[in-house]
Design a protein around this motif. Sequence first.
Motif, PDB file in Angstrom:
ATOM      1  N   THR A  66       0.817  -1.232   0.000  1.00 49.24           N
ATOM      2  CA  THR A  66       0.000   0.000   0.000  1.00 49.24           C
ATOM      3  C   THR A  66       0.842   1.270   0.000  1.00 49.24           C
ATOM      4  O   THR A  66       0.477   2.203  -0.719  1.00 49.24           O
ATOM      5  CB  THR A  66      -0.976   0.003   1.194  1.00 49.24           C
ATOM      6  OG1 THR A  66      -1.469  -1.304   1.405  1.00 49.24           O
ATOM      7  CG2 THR A  66      -2.106   0.928   0.910  1.00 49.24           C
TER       8      THR A  66
ATOM      9  N   PHE B  83       1.633  -5.542  -6.393  1.00 53.37           N
ATOM     10  CA  PHE B  83       1.173  -4.597  -7.403  1.00 53.37           C
ATOM     11  C   PHE B  83       1.817  -3.235  -7.138  1.00 53.37           C
ATOM     12  O   PHE B  83       2.524  -3.046  -6.152  1.00 53.37           O
ATOM     13  CB  PHE B  83      -0.348  -4.494  -7.372  1.00 53.37           C
ATOM     14  CG  PHE B  83      -1.037  -5.777  -7.743  1.00 53.37           C
ATOM     15  CD1 PHE B  83      -0.677  -6.471  -8.889  1.00 53.37           C
ATOM     16  CD2 PHE B  83      -2.037  -6.301  -6.947  1.00 53.37           C
ATOM     17  CE1 PHE B  83      -1.308  -7.657  -9.238  1.00 53.37           C
ATOM     18  CE2 PHE B  83      -2.679  -7.477  -7.289  1.00 53.37           C
ATOM     19  CZ  PHE B  83      -2.309  -8.161  -8.433  1.00 53.37           C
ATOM     20  N   GLN B  87      -2.162  -0.065  -4.699  1.00 47.65           N
ATOM     21  CA  GLN B  87      -3.135  -1.066  -5.123  1.00 47.65           C
ATOM     22  C   GLN B  87      -3.473  -1.994  -3.951  1.00 47.65           C
ATOM     23  O   GLN B  87      -2.751  -2.051  -2.954  1.00 47.65           O
ATOM     24  CB  GLN B  87      -2.558  -1.904  -6.274  1.00 47.65           C
ATOM     25  CG  GLN B  87      -2.168  -1.094  -7.497  1.00 47.65           C
ATOM     26  CD  GLN B  87      -3.376  -0.473  -8.173  1.00 47.65           C
ATOM     27  OE1 GLN B  87      -4.322  -1.160  -8.528  1.00 47.65           O
ATOM     28  NE2 GLN B  87      -3.346   0.843  -8.328  1.00 47.65           N
ATOM     29  N   GLU B 127       1.994  -6.272 -16.363  1.00 50.55           N
ATOM     30  CA  GLU B 127       0.933  -5.273 -16.198  1.00 50.55           C
ATOM     31  C   GLU B 127      -0.132  -5.354 -17.283  1.00 50.55           C
ATOM     32  O   GLU B 127      -1.262  -4.916 -17.084  1.00 50.55           O
ATOM     33  CB  GLU B 127       1.550  -3.871 -16.180  1.00 50.55           C
ATOM     34  CG  GLU B 127       2.450  -3.645 -14.980  1.00 50.55           C
ATOM     35  CD  GLU B 127       3.144  -2.289 -15.021  1.00 50.55           C
ATOM     36  OE1 GLU B 127       2.558  -1.354 -15.606  1.00 50.55           O
ATOM     37  OE2 GLU B 127       4.252  -2.180 -14.484  1.00 50.55           O
ATOM     38  N   GLN B 130      -3.664  -6.622 -16.336  1.00 50.77           N
ATOM     39  CA  GLN B 130      -4.489  -5.713 -15.536  1.00 50.77           C
ATOM     40  C   GLN B 130      -4.903  -4.482 -16.321  1.00 50.77           C
ATOM     41  O   GLN B 130      -5.838  -3.794 -15.942  1.00 50.77           O
ATOM     42  CB  GLN B 130      -3.731  -5.294 -14.278  1.00 50.77           C
ATOM     43  CG  GLN B 130      -3.502  -6.450 -13.331  1.00 50.77           C
ATOM     44  CD  GLN B 130      -4.017  -6.159 -11.942  1.00 50.77           C
ATOM     45  OE1 GLN B 130      -4.049  -5.023 -11.526  1.00 50.77           O
ATOM     46  NE2 GLN B 130      -4.433  -7.188 -11.232  1.00 50.77           N
TER      47      GLN B 130
END
Lengths: 103, 361
Positions: A66, B83, B87, B127, B130
Amino acid sequence: MSDETLRERHGEAGQASVLVRLPPHLVVLFPGAERRVSLKARDVNEMVDALDALWPGMRERICDETPAIRRHINVFVEGRRASLSTPLREGADIFVLTAISGG
Amino acid sequence: MAEQVFILVGTRKGAFILESDAMRRSWAVRGPFCETWPTNHVVADPVSGTIYAGGGNEWFGPAVWKSTDFGATWSHSSQGLAFEPGQAPVKAVWSLARGADGALYAGVEPAGLFRSEDGGESWSHIEGLQQHPTRPDWNPGGAGLILHSLVPDPIDASRIWVGISAAGVFATEDGGASWQTRNRGTRADFMPEGQNYPEFGQCVHCLVMAPGGGGRLYQQNHCGMYRSDDGGKAWESIEAGLPSSFGFPAAAHPRDPDCLYLIPLNGDIKGRFMPEGNTAVWRTTDAGRSWQPKREGLPQGGAYFNVLRQAMATDTMEPAGVYFGTNAGGLYASIDEGESWDCLAPFLPTITSVETLVIGR
């Protein structure tokens, strides 16, 4: 555990010496890792970096992308739940804990 | 050259390895490995014999474990298995496969694809998948938005097929830069009337490639069983003759592209058990035109387990072995192409995956 077994790491200026206690489920993943480690860091994020320098890969087990401390991991600094930006004072006592989780 | 046969078993409580000689009569069970992490897929590189186990721990996130000594010792890594910052975190690795160029691929939850060129030590995100224009409209299935089926072309390293529930089948022919939907002819019964054959959104359960390089794929879907003879561009139903249109795993014969094994369950809203509590593996030898149930040695009556999507496999021996593991922890094997069965291990944890490795020693 005796003081002789504590790991020491030289840090940069301004970094506090802190004592970090790691949970058994984490330590078992990294050969040579110890339950108690003393290191130098200005905040929790630097503490995680220092742990990762000692035992490469440990950052990914404590933090997600994150980036944040993983959802089911708790870091307590001097008795209070912390985030990656929580500052560290000289001599701070830190617990990394696994939350009740799993099946 | 003496041959050694390994059954690689992923479970909710770590990986297990069963080992036998070429007779496949007596099996030694070892495990649990990977510190009892929930392990979704255990595979082996048939060239090097390296074993990889992918999974995810509730506390520590995803990992790929690795053993270069047939399970005696293990290491783990998740470096790069993430990711882009901001994300949703990767929860777990669900599927692993070796590409034709020796690269290792990992399919993860939430649905994404990663590639490792150093034997699982570090990973990079592909990538392109996605960034597919349909991505904002993918909906998670009951178990989540998971890339569970990973089928690299065994010859052409630039071609990969993936199955994502409930987004459907996607394929790349340029190593992952661009992707196309490959769902034409497969039903989505759960969509409104008139929208049952969408471009994407099908709930694929298991996608496998037939041997022989002819571009033949089979899939077990939430809504039917299908065969494609053109790399997934068009699919044809092969469910006639089966007890239901619902099941999870599929396993292709190692040499005969017309031979496939399926384990149909009693339907998607009836508990998802063995039909009537009787265990059967259904085999076709004519590419899905007809089916025969194989029951000899399998529990009949009172068998209310299911078999998860990655929990059936064949080996490369002659005759081929067929193996499956149940969510109730039973591991079953046939060494005569499905004619008769034995229980090798009755009480493992919930089995999530079964794969094989045959080596000369």
